[in-house]
Design a protein around this motif. Sequence first.
Motif, PDB file in Angstrom:
ATOM      1  N   ALA A  16       0.834  -1.200   0.000  1.00  0.00           N
ATOM      2  CA  ALA A  16       0.000   0.000   0.000  1.00  0.00           C
ATOM      3  C   ALA A  16       0.867   1.247   0.000  1.00  0.00           C
ATOM      4  O   ALA A  16       0.623   2.202  -0.748  1.00  0.00           O
ATOM      5  N   ALA A  17       1.900   1.192   0.846  1.00  0.00           N
ATOM      6  CA  ALA A  17       2.780   2.365   0.923  1.00  0.00           C
ATOM      7  C   ALA A  17       3.447   2.620  -0.424  1.00  0.00           C
ATOM      8  O   ALA A  17       3.532   3.755  -0.905  1.00  0.00           O
ATOM      9  N   THR A  19       2.391   1.714  -3.393  1.00  0.00           N
ATOM     10  CA  THR A  19       1.395   2.246  -4.327  1.00  0.00           C
ATOM     11  C   THR A  19       1.206   3.741  -4.080  1.00  0.00           C
ATOM     12  O   THR A  19       1.146   4.543  -5.012  1.00  0.00           O
ATOM     13  N   GLY A  20       1.124   4.066  -2.799  1.00  0.00           N
ATOM     14  CA  GLY A  20       0.936   5.476  -2.453  1.00  0.00           C
ATOM     15  C   GLY A  20       2.062   6.324  -2.987  1.00  0.00           C
ATOM     16  O   GLY A  20       1.835   7.373  -3.601  1.00  0.00           O
ATOM     17  N   VAL A  21       3.289   5.873  -2.788  1.00  0.00           N
ATOM     18  CA  VAL A  21       4.438   6.650  -3.254  1.00  0.00           C
ATOM     19  C   VAL A  21       4.416   6.784  -4.771  1.00  0.00           C
ATOM     20  O   VAL A  21       4.642   7.869  -5.328  1.00  0.00           O
ATOM     21  N   LEU A  23       1.815   6.640  -6.724  1.00  0.00           N
ATOM     22  CA  LEU A  23       0.760   7.589  -7.080  1.00  0.00           C
ATOM     23  C   LEU A  23       1.224   9.012  -6.786  1.00  0.00           C
ATOM     24  O   LEU A  23       0.986   9.939  -7.569  1.00  0.00           O
ATOM     25  N   GLY A  24       1.886   9.148  -5.641  1.00  0.00           N
ATOM     26  CA  GLY A  24       2.381  10.467  -5.258  1.00  0.00           C
ATOM     27  C   GLY A  24       3.341  11.013  -6.295  1.00  0.00           C
ATOM     28  O   GLY A  24       3.263  12.178  -6.697  1.00  0.00           O
ATOM     29  N   GLY A  27       1.514  12.036  -9.217  1.00  0.00           N
ATOM     30  CA  GLY A  27       0.838  13.293  -8.909  1.00  0.00           C
ATOM     31  C   GLY A  27       1.795  14.468  -9.018  1.00  0.00           C
ATOM     32  O   GLY A  27       1.456  15.516  -9.573  1.00  0.00           O
ATOM     33  N   ARG A  28       3.003  14.283  -8.506  1.00  0.00           N
ATOM     34  CA  ARG A  28       3.981  15.354  -8.573  1.00  0.00           C
ATOM     35  C   ARG A  28       4.297  15.733 -10.004  1.00  0.00           C
ATOM     36  O   ARG A  28       4.390  16.898 -10.366  1.00  0.00           O
ATOM     37  N   TRP A  30       2.366  15.218 -12.495  1.00  0.00           N
ATOM     38  CA  TRP A  30       1.198  15.848 -13.108  1.00  0.00           C
ATOM     39  C   TRP A  30       1.133  17.324 -12.707  1.00  0.00           C
ATOM     40  O   TRP A  30       0.900  18.202 -13.528  1.00  0.00           O
ATOM     41  N   VAL A  38       7.247  29.184 -16.599  1.00  0.00           N
ATOM     42  CA  VAL A  38       7.042  30.286 -17.514  1.00  0.00           C
ATOM     43  C   VAL A  38       8.393  30.775 -17.992  1.00  0.00           C
ATOM     44  O   VAL A  38       9.263  31.095 -17.194  1.00  0.00           O
TER      45      VAL A  38
ATOM     46  N   VAL E  10      -3.078   4.056   4.419  1.00  0.00           N
ATOM     47  CA  VAL E  10      -1.614   3.986   4.340  1.00  0.00           C
ATOM     48  C   VAL E  10      -1.142   4.524   3.002  1.00  0.00           C
ATOM     49  O   VAL E  10      -0.233   5.367   2.911  1.00  0.00           O
ATOM     50  N   ALA E  11      -1.796   4.057   1.943  1.00  0.00           N
ATOM     51  CA  ALA E  11      -1.398   4.492   0.604  1.00  0.00           C
ATOM     52  C   ALA E  11      -1.556   5.994   0.467  1.00  0.00           C
ATOM     53  O   ALA E  11      -0.669   6.699  -0.037  1.00  0.00           O
ATOM     54  N   SER E  14       1.109   7.900   2.408  1.00  0.00           N
ATOM     55  CA  SER E  14       2.428   7.876   1.755  1.00  0.00           C
ATOM     56  C   SER E  14       2.432   8.788   0.537  1.00  0.00           C
ATOM     57  O   SER E  14       3.410   9.508   0.284  1.00  0.00           O
ATOM     58  N   ALA E  15       1.342   8.760  -0.214  1.00  0.00           N
ATOM     59  CA  ALA E  15       1.272   9.627  -1.398  1.00  0.00           C
ATOM     60  C   ALA E  15       1.369  11.084  -0.988  1.00  0.00           C
ATOM     61  O   ALA E  15       2.120  11.872  -1.595  1.00  0.00           O
ATOM     62  N   TRP E  18       4.796  12.052  -0.008  1.00  0.00           N
ATOM     63  CA  TRP E  18       5.644  12.141  -1.197  1.00  0.00           C
ATOM     64  C   TRP E  18       5.404  13.451  -1.953  1.00  0.00           C
ATOM     65  O   TRP E  18       6.330  14.114  -2.397  1.00  0.00           O
ATOM     66  N   VAL E  19       4.140  13.795  -2.052  1.00  0.00           N
ATOM     67  CA  VAL E  19       3.833  14.994  -2.842  1.00  0.00           C
ATOM     68  C   VAL E  19       4.228  16.254  -2.091  1.00  0.00           C
ATOM     69  O   VAL E  19       4.862  17.158  -2.642  1.00  0.00           O
TER      70      VAL E  19
END
Lengths: 737, 419, 225, 424, 175
Positions: A16-17, A19-21, A23-24, A27-28, A30, A38, E10-11, E14-15, E18-19
């Motif tokens: 899960a962690a 996956t989160g990273v 995705l993070g 996201g960053r 994106w 500019v 948790v996910a 962490s996301a 990270w962001v």
Amino acid sequence: MPEPVTRREFLSYSGAALTGVTLGQLGRQWLASTTPAVVHASGSEVWATSVCRECPASCGLRARMIGGVPVKLEGSPLCPIGRGRLCAKGQASLESYFDPDRLIGPARRVGERGAGRWEPIPWPKALDLVTAQIRESVSAGRPGLVALAVDEDGPPADAWSDAWRAIGARTFRTPIDTATRLRPRFEALTGVNGDPMFDLERASHVLSFGAPIVETWLSPVWAQRAFGRFRRGPSRQRGRLVQIDARRSATARKADEWLSVLPEHQALLAYGIASVLLREDRVQRGLLDEFGGNLREFQRDVIPHYTPDQVAAATGIPVVTILRLGRDLADSPRPVVVVAADANNSLIDAVFTLNALIGAFDRPGGVFVAPASIDRRGVEDEPLEALGDLKPRVVALADPSPFRTLSASPDLGRLLEGARFVVSLSPYLDETAAFADLLLPTHTPLESWHCAVPAPAVAAETRSIAMPAVKPRLDTADRLSLVASIARRIGAPEQATDEPISTERIARGEIDRLWRLRRGGPYSVVYETEWLEQLERGGWWAPAAESREDFTNRILQAGGWIDPYFQAGQIEQSLRERRGLRFALPVAIPAVPPAKIEIKPVDGAGRDGFGKGATLRLVTFTPAVVSLAGNPNQPVIYELLGQPDAAPWQPWAELHPETAARLGIESGHRIRITSRVATIEAMAVLVEGMLSDVVAVASVPSVPGAGRWARVIEGDARSLVALADPAGPCLVVVARA
Amino acid sequence: MKRMPGIVSGVVLTAILAGAVGSSTHAQTKSVLLSVELPDSPTAGARLFAQKSCVRCHSLGGGEPRVGPDLGRILFSGTVLDLAGAFWNHAPAMREKMQDLRIQPPTMTSGEMADIIALLTAYRYYITELGGPGSPSAGRAVFASKGCVHCHSVNGNAWEQPGPNLRRYRGRFSAIFLAQAMWNHGPEMASAMQGLGLKWPKFTGREMGDLVAYLQAGNGGSSEERVYFEPGSPRRGRQLFSDKRCLACHAIAGKGGRGGPDLGTRPRELVGSVASIAGLMWNHSQGMTAEFRRRGIPRVTFSGQEMADIIGYLYFVNYANVRGTPARGAQIFVDKCSTCHSIGSGKGIGPDLGGVPRLDDPIAIIAAMWNHSAKMEEELRKRGLPWPRLESGEAADLTAFLLSRRDTSAARPTTGASR
Amino acid sequence: MPRWGLVIDLDRCTGCQACVVACKHENNVPFSTPAEATHGRLLTWIHLVPAETPGRVGPSALPLMCQHCDRPPCTDVCPTSATYLSPEGIVAQVYPRCIGCRYCTNACPYSVKVFNWSSPEWPGAMAEMRNPDVSLRPKGIVEKCTFCHHRLMLARERARDEGRDLAPDDYVPACVQTCPAEAMTFGDLDDPHGAVAALANNPRAFRLMEELGTKPKVIYLREGE
Amino acid sequence: MSEHEAIVAPILQAGPSFRRWAAALGAIVVWAVFAWVWQLTHGLGVTGLGRPIYWGLYITNFVFFIGVSHAGTLISAILRIVHAEWRRPITRMAEVITVLVLFFGVGNVLFDLGRPDRALNVIKHPHFRSPLLWDVASISVYLTASSIYLYLPLIPDIAILRERTTGWRRRLYTRLAVGWTGAPRQWARLERAISVMAILVIPVAVSVHTVVSWVFGMTIQPMWHSTIFGPYFVVGAIFSGIAAIITAMVIIRRVYGLEAYLRPIHFNNLGILLLVMCCLWFYFTFAEYLTTWYGQEPTELAVFTSKMTGPFAPYFWAMVVACFIVPFTILANPRTRTVTGTLVASISVNIGMWLERFTIVVPSLSHPRAPIHTFVYIPSWVEWSLMAGCFAAFALLYMGFTKLFPIVSIWEQEGTDAVPAAAA
Amino acid sequence: MARALLLTAVAAISAAIWVVLLPPAAVDQPIPFDHAKHTEVTCVACHRGAERSARAGIPEVAACLNCHATPPRPVEVVLSAGPALPGSDGQKPTWDELARRARPAWVRVTRLPDHVMFSHRRHVTSAKLDCASCHGDMRARRDALTSAPVRLDMNACLSCHKTEGATEDCVACHR
């Protein structure tokens, strides 16, 4: 006691962690992509001098350059025409430089003519191609080769014609210079072979026959400054403006009084006013007594035939109004009568006649002869109208497109289609380039040398001279150098031996000539120009520079040369030599007044394929922001269209509210206008005070082959006018779209 | 000291006591000649006029009306130091306006002051058309009545006439060009006229100005021949005046030959317009030619620029000749300055004028006065005192007084002083 | 502290729209497309409107931009103080704080605040012509005329470098700078000797929608005697 | 307990019809989410808005939803305070509407923001003179209060459910029941808390819609700048709220077979209430428009005319028909004040009130004071999608609620006699 | 159900970490410039323009020539590893040539958002601010910057403006 973590649990939590990273991170990325960094031009700020070529006024420009990239255009404070001011078109020319649809290099047509498919070729090959074609055409005999250009006044324009003529071409030019068009009629009356110049600034009363004073008259920036001072000069009376115009133009909007009169009736009205002046003896005696010329015959012809009653019947303007116009004109201290350049000859005659009657010649707030014009080299090119049924083998076209500048052109399209080879020398894929077989892209104004004689507006002799503000952005060439190298390849006698000509050489040569004249000086601030004038008036001249090189640098830095000394009196001089005014004797007023068009609804697909609607008389006009513009592919220009009344980005049509009501048209509706030859759509704008049987349609250059903005506009009003039948009113059917 | 190009008003108190070195009381009432160096380029101040923001309030003839008076329209008839006095008198009013317009009050070096004053002098004399521009129609009559038409044409068809066709100069014609042409071609013209049986015309009053206006009218000229000349350098003119042997006949303030009139004593005639000077030269050219022949002096011709220099010199002759009376200056000093300043005693609110450096010439004094005017005005306001105005002649007297009390040995070189 | 104001002489204004272009180029206001323009998406900080003005029959073309009210209706309603009245009287917009609720655009009776309906785009090389002194506004926020405030900042910096006070000519907005008819005058309304203050007291002076009590600092001079 | 089996049964079982509806509504919601992402990526240019019509469907929906939120809390609180005993079966339904619909009100504001990512700036850099900030404050207070007000009476019912379920449900209910045992002390406290909340919630609710109206009323835009907007909006809110309850009642009654609890008397009573509000609404509308028309202020009149005879006339007159003529005709007549009758009237009122919000928001903006170029506002697919998404999500959540909690308060049903006794 | 929720949480956490929390990635600079070795020259000696324009310049290699007669070792390594410069006829360019024509690809690490109008001139020349107050003490840096040495935010600007009595008007810095 906490339970021990099982392996399974551990794995799933770590998963899960992770996956989160992941995705993070996505996201960053994106986020980073949605807020793009500019990038502005950066570097030191420099102001470069250049010349505006959007119209014949040739105002001095200064370009704000950041790290070598132009980011803004402003009027040059040294330029006597604009004094730091610049019109909308001038500023928009910055967009021409960056135009994303500019030609990037020489190209040859592939596929059908006009299909718009091109293949890039290298310069030498392009020149070989055109040389071969010209050789053939020259051997085929005249008129094998024809070169078309739009009138730009100045040594480079003359050099262009010379170069073409040296290789056996016939050269044609469209005069777009306002004053130049008035020249023949002015000469007929006064004998002065020079451009008439109207001193708007010091006038107290201006009677304008369709002159687009605040739009594109003479030099727009100068005209607007003059208008501002005419209206609210420092410690002066407010000037009064009466506009005679078929439609409510921007000038009509600013006028104190606007009379809607069709162009073909305006001469009647002018002679009507002249008759009032003569009948009531309100003419200024000074000049007339001395140089009356054929005044007696004129008086005999005009007074009985142009009585206010008769003129009123023909034009629909009430008798009292005509009388008042005449009396107001005569009673003002410094009146002047002005006229549009595209007016018909009898109107121009009438206007200069009026000016003679009110004593406006050679007086402040009146009519002068432009200082630069007398002495300038006559344009030896033939007018475009003289093309006639010419069937040349090779046609060369210069920028700006002669198509755009012509209101009533001969069928240029036929000429181009008949030619075997058409070469376009323009930075853009303009109207004429679309017909071309070979594109030789030239520099845009910011990239070019300039040496232009500004349109006669400022009462001084001026040259706008500048070196390129920027390096060429794309693979383009100097127009004159191109012609020169073509001539060299052909082996033209004068061209082969001499040092190759280029705009730079011509400009430098002109500066040398000016240095030898030993008068005038570089463009300078108001005070210094005034000082220069005072010195010259006293008979003195202080050299602006130590040496020729220094002089050249100063001229190029200032962006031009001016001799501010101006002494009026040429008209009187000419009249003395010629012994008097020669009034054009007007033809008698038509016995039957031109009938009003009956607004009759037309139903269904009537005769001639006209649709549903009503028959109205068509008046076309070019909105100020697009007229004469070098390159129409400027987004900001389209945003200005129609404002303040209509929506941007589209042509519009003006109607009398009652006429519109009868047709069920409201302001903002889209309407369809159909003539015998074409149909266009436009947005309706209702104008109080217009003639009820007239529809005035904006003519906006729609350039199908050109850049992304120029091609989106539909509805060039000129397409409505049948080229075959230019005479007589054009009738159109108007209906809701 | 470095020498800047432009005008120098190197200055000298020549302190020539006009009277004998008699009793000192007698000498006190005598005036002294304050000699100011001639400017080299009298229009150099034009640039300063803009740089020092003068132009933001004043125009030099024409242009849009501004806050201050149009200096081109003021016909000022006084000496250079009177001009300086007027300059001084307008300081408070001017400063007020400058504050309103947020203009930094300019300070001037003595050189700059000299340039500005020379410009204003030059301006009065030969940039503006004194008494208004000539009338072309009157000029046409002059052209006909004086017989010019017999030889010259201003219109197109003149092929049969002996004189050059003036049409090519139309619109671009200058009085100095006319003066030069008439001077240089005088003898030829005289013989041609004799042949035609015409009598030598004399020009009086404004006739010459009208003639120039007539020839200038219109804009038809296509001539690339030079008709304009640089504003003459009085200093070069002074040199020419002796080189061309004018000095042989004409004296300047008593120095020079006899035969012609003393030009230093005829200021009124020499501050007319260029055209009228040209007229004077034309009028006396016959007599002069005869005199030259008598003395065996070869014929003198001038290039256009030389003519400009000579005329410039003649204008500025009086610029350099200003007289002031130290005695009266002392009284003025007591009345108007001594509240704050002293000379030599070292007391007072303001500096002791005996010890201030570089106050060695009239222009430097004027410049120093100007530069301290802001501070002085503040002090005066504090004390409720009025602004001391300098009436006509007072500036010269005061300057003469100050210079006489300075530690200036009278025997300074007369031209060496410079900035 | 100066209170900046603008006087527009409608008798001189010819409606030539030079100010519109000057503003557009100076302030990096993006171009529109025909579809956008007809849909009210045309971004202009100054534009011409047909307005009924005192003493004149029929509409005259009137340049309309932020009126920089002394009592601006827009700043009161902003929930985040993203728009506020600066001490020098400029109604300013702080782009990074704006949340794009468009309450201010609705509260403004002059409709002169504009909203970035989409990300600003410059076709091709045109991106290079953007003025580095002015930021690019991202999509979703409100922007408006700033009296070319960046020019004030630069002018002040320059004056300070030269060790002098700001002179009246040092700072003029781009529209005023270019106006060919010389119809616009810009300056400090509180300077009793300034040109703007004098014109503001002209009998021809009027303010738009004065009756709303917004106290605009853009002053128009009506046409006519 | 078994006597209320009809209430409990729908919670514990979900039929295929429920799943089908849930799937359909879910699909709409997913589509709306896509539309929102589309809008976030491309900016608000994907809507039909433009200068000067800066607010459109989203703000209309916002005002509408906030209005509907007055359904519950306010009505149930008022009825509770005046001891209108017939209210018992309908209070919960109403309160759930309130809480859920508030989220959509707030959500629509978020849709409308150009930079929803900066929404927190409102809290980080608040500007207290902005009516929008008052709005944020009052809506959050209202949301909190009505959530509490919904939750408190739920506790005994949750306790009941706790006893009847197993697994995660039981764990959930145990937690939510916060140790409810039914002890008299607990009952007493609960009653006190409920009555305090009932009183507290009324001014909050009134303030909410007043403040929403002030968002418009505080500006000087024609036909927004109105003094009666506060009460006018509150009346309209209660009006639309009652209509929303009646609609929900009819659906639930039909779907879950609660005819025993939701008897015609309820519809009759609510119908009468709706009639009263209908008349009040008409009174306010009339007053608002009459004064505008009589004043003949040109800018106001332009908006007025556009609503009366201009491009907005269809919306305006449809609103008058839907908000007044239809409900008044049906409800004024006792014979038509049936279940079906009130349903028709309610649906009509809801449509009408939505139109009312639309004709308040858009025409004023379409006729700005400044003579600038305007256009015709036609909402884009994105706006319609988001609106549909809101309604679908609302329905979905409402359905979800009925599957978790009793939609009719069990204890209050039996409590008519039991509870006070226990409390005593 | 609960477990699924927990895993999602948790996910999500962490996301979020990270962001939001992690600093931007470090960058590689082409030349490992040692600020500590160059403490004898002032900052503006190399970062030209800081005292007279809005932007502080990034030094060209040519700036090294003011002091160094021969290439410092790291510079030589970097430049000789770069692509051959055109026009040198295959010959190895001299250090002088290299220095004048090479453009090391410095990576900007200190960035201001586009909406900030910051003028170095105003802060360095007019306000006499020490470079270190915004850029940190670069004199102690022994390696090239891989990330912004000091993270500046608006509060930092404002607090200084408050203490120094500089303008606090928003649009004085927001453009």
